[in-house]
Design a protein around this motif. Structure first.
Motif, PDB file in Angstrom:
ATOM      1  N   GLY A 160       0.807  -1.052   0.517  1.00  0.00           N
ATOM      2  CA  GLY A 160       0.158  -0.238   0.203  1.00  0.00           C
ATOM      3  C   GLY A 160       0.306   0.729   0.086  1.00  0.00           C
ATOM      4  O   GLY A 160       2.335   1.025   0.060  1.00  0.00           O
ATOM      5  N   ALA A 161      -0.085   2.874  -0.032  1.00  0.00           N
ATOM      6  CA  ALA A 161       1.158   3.681  -0.418  1.00  0.00           C
ATOM      7  C   ALA A 161       1.738   3.350   1.521  1.00  0.00           C
ATOM      8  O   ALA A 161       1.107   3.405   2.333  1.00  0.00           O
ATOM      9  N   PRO A 162       2.270   4.881   1.274  1.00  0.00           N
ATOM     10  CA  PRO A 162       3.337   4.334   2.739  1.00  0.00           C
ATOM     11  C   PRO A 162       2.515   5.473   4.104  1.00  0.00           C
ATOM     12  O   PRO A 162       2.117   4.097   4.620  1.00  0.00           O
ATOM     13  N   LEU A 163       2.276   6.283   3.882  1.00  0.00           N
ATOM     14  CA  LEU A 163       0.766   6.373   5.049  1.00  0.00           C
ATOM     15  C   LEU A 163      -0.244   5.518   5.133  1.00  0.00           C
ATOM     16  O   LEU A 163      -0.873   5.600   6.173  1.00  0.00           O
ATOM     17  N   LYS A 164      -0.802   4.493   3.874  1.00  0.00           N
ATOM     18  CA  LYS A 164      -1.616   3.489   4.256  1.00  0.00           C
ATOM     19  C   LYS A 164      -1.543   2.515   4.691  1.00  0.00           C
ATOM     20  O   LYS A 164      -2.043   2.118   5.700  1.00  0.00           O
ATOM     21  N   LEU A 165      -0.312   2.537   4.631  1.00  0.00           N
ATOM     22  CA  LEU A 165       0.432   1.450   5.892  1.00  0.00           C
ATOM     23  C   LEU A 165       0.671   2.015   7.602  1.00  0.00           C
ATOM     24  O   LEU A 165       0.895   0.982   8.053  1.00  0.00           O
ATOM     25  N   TYR A 166       1.316   3.321   7.488  1.00  0.00           N
ATOM     26  CA  TYR A 166       1.281   4.212   8.673  1.00  0.00           C
ATOM     27  C   TYR A 166       0.024   3.868   9.359  1.00  0.00           C
ATOM     28  O   TYR A 166      -0.483   3.405  10.688  1.00  0.00           O
ATOM     29  N   ASP A 167      -1.067   4.516   8.712  1.00  0.00           N
ATOM     30  CA  ASP A 167      -2.707   4.771   9.113  1.00  0.00           C
ATOM     31  C   ASP A 167      -3.636   3.313   8.988  1.00  0.00           C
ATOM     32  O   ASP A 167      -4.424   3.167  10.382  1.00  0.00           O
ATOM     33  N   ASP A 168      -3.260   2.481   9.163  1.00  0.00           N
ATOM     34  CA  ASP A 168      -4.008   1.156   9.008  1.00  0.00           C
ATOM     35  C   ASP A 168      -3.331   0.113   8.312  1.00  0.00           C
ATOM     36  O   ASP A 168      -3.351  -0.402   7.779  1.00  0.00           O
ATOM     37  N   ARG A 171      -6.966   6.640  18.177  1.00  0.00           N
ATOM     38  CA  ARG A 171      -5.440   6.308  17.550  1.00  0.00           C
ATOM     39  C   ARG A 171      -4.408   5.237  17.852  1.00  0.00           C
ATOM     40  O   ARG A 171      -3.204   5.055  18.374  1.00  0.00           O
ATOM     41  N   SER A 172      -5.566   4.120  18.092  1.00  0.00           N
ATOM     42  CA  SER A 172      -5.333   3.242  18.922  1.00  0.00           C
ATOM     43  C   SER A 172      -5.594   1.970  18.056  1.00  0.00           C
ATOM     44  O   SER A 172      -6.837   2.149  16.848  1.00  0.00           O
ATOM     45  N   PHE A 173      -4.860   0.925  17.375  1.00  0.00           N
ATOM     46  CA  PHE A 173      -5.090  -0.364  16.632  1.00  0.00           C
ATOM     47  C   PHE A 173      -4.814  -1.447  17.535  1.00  0.00           C
ATOM     48  O   PHE A 173      -4.930  -1.809  18.848  1.00  0.00           O
ATOM     49  N   LEU A 174      -6.526  -2.125  17.492  1.00  0.00           N
ATOM     50  CA  LEU A 174      -6.237  -3.654  18.224  1.00  0.00           C
ATOM     51  C   LEU A 174      -6.353  -4.713  17.241  1.00  0.00           C
ATOM     52  O   LEU A 174      -6.207  -4.830  16.495  1.00  0.00           O
ATOM     53  N   PHE A 175      -5.480  -5.486  17.521  1.00  0.00           N
ATOM     54  CA  PHE A 175      -4.892  -7.047  17.322  1.00  0.00           C
ATOM     55  C   PHE A 175      -5.392  -7.826  17.997  1.00  0.00           C
ATOM     56  O   PHE A 175      -5.246  -8.265  18.692  1.00  0.00           O
ATOM     57  N   ASP A 176      -5.345  -8.880  16.993  1.00  0.00           N
ATOM     58  CA  ASP A 176      -6.099 -10.738  17.477  1.00  0.00           C
ATOM     59  C   ASP A 176      -4.634 -11.310  18.098  1.00  0.00           C
ATOM     60  O   ASP A 176      -4.074 -10.908  18.149  1.00  0.00           O
ATOM     61  N   LYS A 177      -5.183 -12.304  18.570  1.00  0.00           N
ATOM     62  CA  LYS A 177      -4.472 -12.993  19.373  1.00  0.00           C
ATOM     63  C   LYS A 177      -2.970 -13.445  18.435  1.00  0.00           C
ATOM     64  O   LYS A 177      -1.751 -13.748  18.714  1.00  0.00           O
ATOM     65  N   ASN A 178      -3.481 -13.965  16.709  1.00  0.00           N
ATOM     66  CA  ASN A 178      -2.475 -14.102  15.872  1.00  0.00           C
ATOM     67  C   ASN A 178      -1.923 -12.697  15.869  1.00  0.00           C
ATOM     68  O   ASN A 178      -1.388 -12.676  14.438  1.00  0.00           O
ATOM     69  N   GLY A 179      -1.914 -11.855  16.509  1.00  0.00           N
ATOM     70  CA  GLY A 179      -1.186 -10.933  15.383  1.00  0.00           C
ATOM     71  C   GLY A 179      -1.872 -10.051  14.245  1.00  0.00           C
ATOM     72  O   GLY A 179      -1.779  -9.100  13.605  1.00  0.00           O
ATOM     73  N   ASN A 180      -3.336  -9.913  14.088  1.00  0.00           N
ATOM     74  CA  ASN A 180      -3.974  -9.560  12.906  1.00  0.00           C
ATOM     75  C   ASN A 180      -4.895  -8.305  13.384  1.00  0.00           C
ATOM     76  O   ASN A 180      -5.633  -8.548  14.283  1.00  0.00           O
ATOM     77  N   ARG A 181      -5.260  -7.599  12.792  1.00  0.00           N
ATOM     78  CA  ARG A 181      -5.680  -6.532  12.897  1.00  0.00           C
ATOM     79  C   ARG A 181      -7.689  -6.436  13.043  1.00  0.00           C
ATOM     80  O   ARG A 181      -8.283  -7.663  11.648  1.00  0.00           O
ATOM     81  N   LEU A 182      -8.272  -6.404  14.084  1.00  0.00           N
ATOM     82  CA  LEU A 182      -9.666  -6.224  13.908  1.00  0.00           C
ATOM     83  C   LEU A 182     -10.165  -4.324  13.577  1.00  0.00           C
ATOM     84  O   LEU A 182      -9.417  -3.102  14.682  1.00  0.00           O
ATOM     85  N   ARG A 183     -10.520  -4.802  13.360  1.00  0.00           N
ATOM     86  CA  ARG A 183     -11.363  -3.820  12.052  1.00  0.00           C
ATOM     87  C   ARG A 183     -12.532  -3.016  13.057  1.00  0.00           C
ATOM     88  O   ARG A 183     -13.722  -3.700  12.846  1.00  0.00           O
TER      89      ARG A 183
END
Lengths: 362, 271
Positions: free
Chosen positions: A216-224, A350-362
């Motif tokens: 992805g674009a740099p800011l996309k990877l940073y933001d999401d 501004r926080s991110f949530l990830f499951d136990k496998n490290g995958n993003r919870l959106r």
């Protein structure tokens, strides 16, 4: 310039698979950066595109032509190496014109192309010097010049700035960005430095153990970021990860509680919950996203270990618990080092949530 | 400079001076002896005599100097060039190309270093005899051109050759032999110079194998001729010393001309 397509590209050394099925589309004129830690396969993938490593399976096309078994010199690529790889017994002029001369190009045309590239890269006074009489930055410019004269469809850069000192690296980074703007060519660039990736790329490809983690674009990877690996790799200093568990769930939100400080609760939006109450999750907060006490959605008390003052900002190295060490960017306060504890706030947005496998919870 | 440092320096100079004298003494003795008559040399005279001209004249009257020099030069130069070409190709190949068999084959090559030449003489002689090569210069060169030591030397030196140069050359459109010829050889010229000095000296001074294989005066080399002069019933040591000086000059010349590259090559520098 030309587009590059990789379809299920794999590389095996005996039973060991290094590149594990990469699918990637690089558009004409795009600046793509392969980034990842040492051993992730980014250089191998670049060398496969260059033809310096065989492709075990999958298909590589450059400009619509399948290039799997085509000789490196006939792929329409030019490559800039980490060690510059200038021929030490040739002058700058001979280095830059060697491939053209070898391909049988008329001397006048070779000279014209070399002079053009030398003008673009401000190498004209150095043309009759040998590489050993050049500085690191000058050698790097010659290496780029050697690539430019070939007028390739695709430029390949393999960690080209790694051997330069910090100041020169920033300078050359800007030079490469300017060059891309001027030549509008397709560039594939390998680095382990996420700052280079963020500043140069139109598109970043994050690799881990031969697998593309996110594109992805740099800011996309940073933001999401899609997972903890990408979240940790993109951004400097890296994202902090705090152990937490799901305290409660609704259709649209999940409330998490920090394992080390159960009183700290934060509610984040989740569109399609794939977790249950009590599940272990990871809360990700970038150092620069911590806020002053009371200014966010939850306050966290940390014990300060060390503070680094860089002038424009300060980094606080602290721990939430014995196992959880974090970095906080704290721009305003200069007396942090003298404190034993610090309370900072986390904003849910501004926080991110990830499951136990490290995958993003959106 | 304090006393202990001065003493250390004096000791260092004394050691180096002694070592230098021991190294150079045979040459000085050879040069002085060449000016004396045989009887004076035997009696242990160490001063400069007046028989140099006579010794030179005698040497030239007893030895077909142009022929033996031509034989020695032809043999040494050809064998050296062939050795360097074959061994550098092998060293390059062993370092650059990966295969499961590579290290096993390389170990076998190195094993040949352990076999003394004395053990190979008779089988080699029989091979040459069966091939009809006895009393030819080809028989002298053949066993030397794939030198395990020089292959080892080139492989070790090739480790300093940047593999990215090979990659860059491939991207520039060079085939493997062109990379070797246009990139590797010029980049490794110090290594080649050092190898040339070592191999040339070995070939020029080669004695035992030519002694066995070369049987006619027309094919003999300078080392054999000097040896035969020294082993005559009444050897004229003044003449022998003239022969020794003439036999030594080419190797000295090669060494001094290529001294700088030789040292660089031995240090493994790639410029």
């Amino acid at each position: 310039m030309a587009e590059v397509r990789l379809t299920d590209i794999r590389k095996r050394f005996g039973a060991l698979e290094i590149i594990k099925g990469v699918d990637l589309s690089i558009e004409a004129g795009e600046f793509v950066v392969f980034v990842g830690p040492s051993g992730c396969g980014k250089s191998t993938l670049l060398r496969m595109i260059a033809g310096l490593e065989d492709i075990s399976s999958g298909e590589l096309t450059i400009g619509g032509t399948v290039m799997n078994d085509v000789d490196p010199s006939k792929r329409g690529i030019a490559m800039v190496f980490q060690s510059y790889a200038l021929y030490p017994h040739m002058t700058v002029r001979e280095n830059m014109g060697f491939a053209l001369k070898f391909a049988g190009m008329a001397k006048g045309e070779v000279d014209a192309r070399v002079n053009d590239a030398a003008r673009i890269l401000e190498l004209e006074p150095l043309l009759d010097r040998k590489p050993k009489a050049l500085s690191g930055g000058q050698r790097q410019r010659v290496a780029i010049g050697r690539a430019i004269v070939r007028n390739p469809l695709v430029f390949l850069f393999d960690e080209p700035l790694s051997n330069l000192d910090a100041e020169l690296r920033v300078h050359m980074r800007v030079e490469i960005a300017k060059l891309h703007k001027e030549l509008k060519s397709t560039i594939i660039y390998v680095t382990h430095d996420q700052v280079e990736a963020m500043t140069l790329a139109d598109k970043i490809v994050v690799l881990r153990s031969g697998v593309v983690e996110q594109v992805g674009a740099p800011l996309k990877l940073y933001d999401d970021p899609s997972n903890t690996f990408v979240a940790g790799f993109i951004g400097s200093p890296r994202m902090n990860f705090l152990k937490a568990h799901i305290a409660s769930l609704t259709d649209k939100n999940a409330t998490v509680s920090l394992t080390s400080q159960p009183d700290v609760r934060l509610t984040l939006p989740i569109a399609a919950p794939s977790v249950a109450v009590g599940d272990v999750v990871t809360l990700g907060v970038r150092p620069e996203h911590f806020l002053g006490q009371g200014k966010g959605d939850a306050d966290v008390k940390v014990k300060v270990d060390v503070a680094e003052h860089l002038g424009n900002t300060s980094y606080v190295y602290a721990h939430v618990s014995d196992e959880e060490r974090i970095i906080i960017e704290h721009g305003d306060v200069r007396d942090i080092a003298s404190r034993e504890t610090l309370t900072v706030a986390i904003a849910a947005s501004r926080s991110f949530l990830f499951d136990k496998n490290g995958n993003r919870l959106r | 400079m304090n006393v202990s440092r001065r003493a250390t320096t004096v000791l260092q100079y004394a050691f180096l001076g002694t070592a230098a004298f021991l190294s150079i003494f045979p040459f000085i003795w050879m040069a002085i002896s060449s000016t004396n008559k045989s009887i004076d040399i035997i009696s242990g005279r160490t001063g400069i005599g007046d028989a140099f001209g006579t010794n030179v004249a005698n040497f030239f009257s007893q030895v077909d100097v142009p022929l033996v020099f031509w034989n020695s030069t032809k043999l040494a130069v050809l064998a050296t060039l062939l050795t360097i070409v074959v061994s550098s190709l092998a060293g390059y190949g062993f370092e650059m190309f990966r295969s499961k068999a590579r290290d096993r084959i390389y170990a076998l090559v190195l094993l040949t270093l352990m076999v003394p030449f004395a053990a190979l003489m008779i089988p080699l002689f029989m091979m040459m005899a069966r091939s009809g090569l006895i009393n030819t210069h080809i028989a002298i060169m053949l066993p030397t051109i794939a030198s395990a030591f020089i292959i080892f030397y080139f492989r070790q030196s090739t480790k300093a050759f940047q593999t990215e140069l090979r990659d860059a050359a491939k991207v520039d459109g060079l085939k493997e032999w062109q990379i070797f010829l246009y990139i590797y050889v010029p980049v490794m010229r110090s290594t080649y110079a050092a190898a040339f000095v070592i191999v040339f000296m070995t070939n020029w001074n080669n004695y035992l194998w030519p002694l066995i294989v070369l049987q006619s005066n027309e094919t003999k080399t300078i080392t054999l001729v000097v040896s035969s002069l020294a082993s005559a019933y009444y050897p004229d040591y003044g003449v022998v010393m003239i022969g020794t000086i003439l036999a030594t000059l080419p190797t000295l010349l090669v060494f001094f001309v290529m001294q700088r590259q030789f040292v660089q090559g031995m240090l493994g520098s790639v410029k």
